[in-house]
Design a protein around this motif. Structure first.
Motif, PDB file in Angstrom:
ATOM      1  N   LYS A 177      36.002  17.449 -27.692  1.00  0.00           N
ATOM      2  CA  LYS A 177      35.381  15.971 -27.271  1.00  0.00           C
ATOM      3  C   LYS A 177      34.915  14.936 -28.035  1.00  0.00           C
ATOM      4  O   LYS A 177      35.004  13.911 -27.509  1.00  0.00           O
ATOM      5  CB  LYS A 177      34.232  16.624 -26.213  1.00  0.00           C
ATOM      6  CG  LYS A 177      34.450  17.449 -25.092  1.00  0.00           C
ATOM      7  CD  LYS A 177      33.119  17.892 -24.664  1.00  0.00           C
ATOM      8  CE  LYS A 177      33.312  19.094 -23.730  1.00  0.00           C
ATOM      9  NZ  LYS A 177      31.976  19.613 -23.087  1.00  0.00           N
ATOM     10  N   PHE A 178      34.787  15.231 -29.040  1.00  0.00           N
ATOM     11  CA  PHE A 178      34.530  14.339 -30.265  1.00  0.00           C
ATOM     12  C   PHE A 178      35.401  13.437 -30.471  1.00  0.00           C
ATOM     13  O   PHE A 178      36.602  13.621 -30.968  1.00  0.00           O
ATOM     14  CB  PHE A 178      33.652  14.922 -31.544  1.00  0.00           C
ATOM     15  CG  PHE A 178      32.960  13.970 -32.385  1.00  0.00           C
ATOM     16  CD1 PHE A 178      31.989  13.202 -32.192  1.00  0.00           C
ATOM     17  CD2 PHE A 178      33.922  13.646 -33.550  1.00  0.00           C
ATOM     18  CE1 PHE A 178      31.373  12.534 -33.008  1.00  0.00           C
ATOM     19  CE2 PHE A 178      33.194  12.814 -34.475  1.00  0.00           C
ATOM     20  CZ  PHE A 178      32.186  12.018 -34.045  1.00  0.00           C
ATOM     21  N   ASP A 179      34.936  11.837 -30.554  1.00  0.00           N
ATOM     22  CA  ASP A 179      35.879  10.955 -31.350  1.00  0.00           C
ATOM     23  C   ASP A 179      35.117   9.954 -31.938  1.00  0.00           C
ATOM     24  O   ASP A 179      34.035   9.453 -31.404  1.00  0.00           O
ATOM     25  CB  ASP A 179      36.393  10.513 -30.031  1.00  0.00           C
ATOM     26  CG  ASP A 179      37.566   9.494 -30.708  1.00  0.00           C
ATOM     27  OD1 ASP A 179      37.715   8.971 -31.702  1.00  0.00           O
ATOM     28  OD2 ASP A 179      38.268   8.670 -29.652  1.00  0.00           O
ATOM     29  N   CYS A 180      35.269   9.733 -33.138  1.00  0.00           N
ATOM     30  CA  CYS A 180      34.456   8.894 -34.037  1.00  0.00           C
ATOM     31  C   CYS A 180      34.835   7.267 -33.788  1.00  0.00           C
ATOM     32  O   CYS A 180      34.214   6.636 -34.528  1.00  0.00           O
ATOM     33  CB  CYS A 180      34.331   9.306 -35.381  1.00  0.00           C
ATOM     34  SG  CYS A 180      35.838   8.929 -36.446  1.00  0.00           S
ATOM     35  N   LEU A 181      36.034   7.150 -33.139  1.00  0.00           N
ATOM     36  CA  LEU A 181      36.573   5.818 -33.136  1.00  0.00           C
ATOM     37  C   LEU A 181      36.813   5.489 -34.017  1.00  0.00           C
ATOM     38  O   LEU A 181      36.809   3.833 -34.376  1.00  0.00           O
ATOM     39  CB  LEU A 181      35.472   4.895 -32.045  1.00  0.00           C
ATOM     40  CG  LEU A 181      35.096   5.332 -30.777  1.00  0.00           C
ATOM     41  CD1 LEU A 181      33.952   4.813 -30.115  1.00  0.00           C
ATOM     42  CD2 LEU A 181      36.381   5.458 -29.841  1.00  0.00           C
ATOM     43  N   GLY A 182      37.258   6.004 -35.322  1.00  0.00           N
ATOM     44  CA  GLY A 182      37.901   5.445 -36.593  1.00  0.00           C
ATOM     45  C   GLY A 182      36.629   5.489 -37.445  1.00  0.00           C
ATOM     46  O   GLY A 182      36.910   4.746 -38.487  1.00  0.00           O
ATOM     47  N   ALA A 183      35.323   5.653 -37.244  1.00  0.00           N
ATOM     48  CA  ALA A 183      34.395   5.448 -38.153  1.00  0.00           C
ATOM     49  C   ALA A 183      34.411   6.394 -39.349  1.00  0.00           C
ATOM     50  O   ALA A 183      34.249   6.024 -40.408  1.00  0.00           O
ATOM     51  CB  ALA A 183      33.116   5.712 -37.606  1.00  0.00           C
ATOM     52  N   GLY A 184      35.143   7.563 -39.317  1.00  0.00           N
ATOM     53  CA  GLY A 184      35.312   8.331 -40.510  1.00  0.00           C
ATOM     54  C   GLY A 184      36.423   7.962 -41.204  1.00  0.00           C
ATOM     55  O   GLY A 184      35.980   7.621 -42.538  1.00  0.00           O
ATOM     56  N   GLN A 185      37.336   7.366 -41.072  1.00  0.00           N
ATOM     57  CA  GLN A 185      38.096   6.996 -41.980  1.00  0.00           C
ATOM     58  C   GLN A 185      37.852   5.452 -42.497  1.00  0.00           C
ATOM     59  O   GLN A 185      38.219   5.187 -43.752  1.00  0.00           O
ATOM     60  CB  GLN A 185      39.954   6.852 -41.477  1.00  0.00           C
ATOM     61  CG  GLN A 185      40.092   5.748 -40.477  1.00  0.00           C
ATOM     62  CD  GLN A 185      39.914   6.261 -39.045  1.00  0.00           C
ATOM     63  OE1 GLN A 185      39.709   7.344 -38.578  1.00  0.00           O
ATOM     64  NE2 GLN A 185      40.528   5.549 -38.041  1.00  0.00           N
ATOM     65  N   HIS A 186      37.038   5.044 -41.644  1.00  0.00           N
ATOM     66  CA  HIS A 186      36.521   3.447 -42.297  1.00  0.00           C
ATOM     67  C   HIS A 186      35.573   4.002 -43.351  1.00  0.00           C
ATOM     68  O   HIS A 186      35.556   3.106 -44.251  1.00  0.00           O
ATOM     69  CB  HIS A 186      35.753   2.843 -40.914  1.00  0.00           C
ATOM     70  CG  HIS A 186      35.663   1.236 -41.127  1.00  0.00           C
ATOM     71  ND1 HIS A 186      35.447   0.387 -40.233  1.00  0.00           N
ATOM     72  CD2 HIS A 186      35.705   0.543 -42.209  1.00  0.00           C
ATOM     73  CE1 HIS A 186      35.258  -0.731 -40.589  1.00  0.00           C
ATOM     74  NE2 HIS A 186      35.248  -0.715 -41.934  1.00  0.00           N
ATOM     75  N   THR A 187      34.830   4.649 -43.095  1.00  0.00           N
ATOM     76  CA  THR A 187      33.727   5.133 -43.927  1.00  0.00           C
ATOM     77  C   THR A 187      34.524   5.503 -45.495  1.00  0.00           C
ATOM     78  O   THR A 187      34.016   5.098 -46.392  1.00  0.00           O
ATOM     79  CB  THR A 187      33.005   6.352 -43.701  1.00  0.00           C
ATOM     80  OG1 THR A 187      32.036   5.764 -42.545  1.00  0.00           O
ATOM     81  CG2 THR A 187      31.745   6.615 -44.739  1.00  0.00           C
ATOM     82  N   VAL A 188      35.262   6.366 -45.036  1.00  0.00           N
ATOM     83  CA  VAL A 188      36.098   7.039 -46.429  1.00  0.00           C
ATOM     84  C   VAL A 188      36.888   5.833 -47.249  1.00  0.00           C
ATOM     85  O   VAL A 188      36.642   5.889 -48.379  1.00  0.00           O
ATOM     86  CB  VAL A 188      37.015   8.207 -46.118  1.00  0.00           C
ATOM     87  CG1 VAL A 188      37.506   8.814 -47.296  1.00  0.00           C
ATOM     88  CG2 VAL A 188      35.766   9.496 -45.646  1.00  0.00           C
ATOM     89  N   GLY A 191      37.619   2.644 -46.133  1.00  0.00           N
ATOM     90  CA  GLY A 191      37.147   1.254 -46.359  1.00  0.00           C
ATOM     91  C   GLY A 191      35.816   0.952 -47.051  1.00  0.00           C
ATOM     92  O   GLY A 191      35.792   0.161 -47.969  1.00  0.00           O
ATOM     93  N   VAL A 192      34.792   1.801 -46.917  1.00  0.00           N
ATOM     94  CA  VAL A 192      33.561   1.665 -47.655  1.00  0.00           C
ATOM     95  C   VAL A 192      33.701   2.535 -48.951  1.00  0.00           C
ATOM     96  O   VAL A 192      33.017   1.828 -49.886  1.00  0.00           O
ATOM     97  CB  VAL A 192      32.291   2.071 -46.764  1.00  0.00           C
ATOM     98  CG1 VAL A 192      31.052   1.862 -47.489  1.00  0.00           C
ATOM     99  CG2 VAL A 192      32.303   1.043 -45.496  1.00  0.00           C
ATOM    100  N   PHE A 193      34.330   3.559 -49.220  1.00  0.00           N
ATOM    101  CA  PHE A 193      34.304   4.252 -50.220  1.00  0.00           C
ATOM    102  C   PHE A 193      35.665   4.551 -51.172  1.00  0.00           C
ATOM    103  O   PHE A 193      35.722   5.149 -51.856  1.00  0.00           O
ATOM    104  CB  PHE A 193      33.563   5.730 -49.993  1.00  0.00           C
ATOM    105  CG  PHE A 193      32.222   5.672 -49.774  1.00  0.00           C
ATOM    106  CD1 PHE A 193      31.405   5.828 -50.665  1.00  0.00           C
ATOM    107  CD2 PHE A 193      31.747   5.488 -48.273  1.00  0.00           C
ATOM    108  CE1 PHE A 193      29.919   5.846 -50.488  1.00  0.00           C
ATOM    109  CE2 PHE A 193      30.287   5.514 -47.966  1.00  0.00           C
ATOM    110  CZ  PHE A 193      29.205   5.681 -49.220  1.00  0.00           C
ATOM    111  N   GLY A 194      36.614   3.509 -50.666  1.00  0.00           N
ATOM    112  CA  GLY A 194      37.751   3.381 -51.213  1.00  0.00           C
ATOM    113  C   GLY A 194      38.363   4.702 -51.589  1.00  0.00           C
ATOM    114  O   GLY A 194      39.150   4.665 -52.422  1.00  0.00           O
ATOM    115  N   GLY A 195      38.552   5.640 -50.534  1.00  0.00           N
ATOM    116  CA  GLY A 195      39.036   6.909 -50.477  1.00  0.00           C
ATOM    117  C   GLY A 195      38.504   8.040 -51.426  1.00  0.00           C
ATOM    118  O   GLY A 195      38.961   9.139 -51.417  1.00  0.00           O
TER     119      GLY A 195
END
Length: 178
Positions: free
Chosen positions: A60-71, A73-77
């Motif tokens: 059921k869980f959907d992070c709405l892209g927050a996971g990949q945005h964190t990894v 976008g914010v932490f550069g991979g």
């Protein structure tokens, strides 16, 4: 704001807590990797059998892209396994980006409904408060959203849209648009 698990490092599997019950077969505290997380990859070892294993909450869980945005976008991979010292900060960024993405998702749906001038102005004002900084999100700029009251303003404003959810025509417009 579409989830792309391949661009994440399974943040949901480490950052979120699970409570044993109908959605999760075990208790898991936040900050501890799920025991079903493959130790060699950033993937679930029981993904194909989640429901049977008692993990419908994962389905059921959907992070709405927050996971990949964190990894990405914010932490550069950078990932939390290679740099475990970053895990607390990554978890906090993930938490705040999830709030932001959920808020933006609701505003996106509101824009699909027949809004009055005041409601449209309110949506635009709220979206402006959630605009990503030119240099991208950081823990500091995301924390400022919370401490400066952007999320509070958003939650305070939501009742202005309640009448739309009681209006069959507005709901029909939303269904037609999605």
């Amino acid at each position: 704001m579409k989830t792309d698990c391949s661009a994440c490092s399974s943040l949901c599997c480490v950052a979120l807590h699970f409570d044993r019950g109908t959605d999760f077969a075990l208790d898991k505290p936040a900050g501890v990797a799920c025991p079903n997380l493959d130790p060699q990859k950033f993937s679930c070892a029981i993904h194909d059998d989640l429901a049977k294993a008692g993990f419908t909450g994962c389905i059921k869980f959907d992070c709405l892209g927050a996971g990949q945005h964190t990894v990405q976008g914010v932490f550069g991979g950078t990932d939390w396994r290679t740099h475990p010292e970053l895990l607390p900060e990554m978890m906090e960024v993930f938490r705040l980006l999830r709030r932001l993405h959920q808020s933006l998702e609701i505003l996106k749906y509101l824009e699909l409904m027949p809004l009055g001038d005041e409601q449209l102005h309110l949506v635009n004002m709220l979206k402006a408060g959630f605009t990503e900084p030119e240099d991208g999100w950081t823990l500091s700029t995301l924390t400022a959203l919370e401490t400066d009251g952007a999320f509070d303003l958003y939650y305070t404003a939501l009742p202005a849209f309640q009448s739309l959810f009681d209006d069959p025509k507005a709901l029909a417009a939303l269904r037609a648009a999605t």
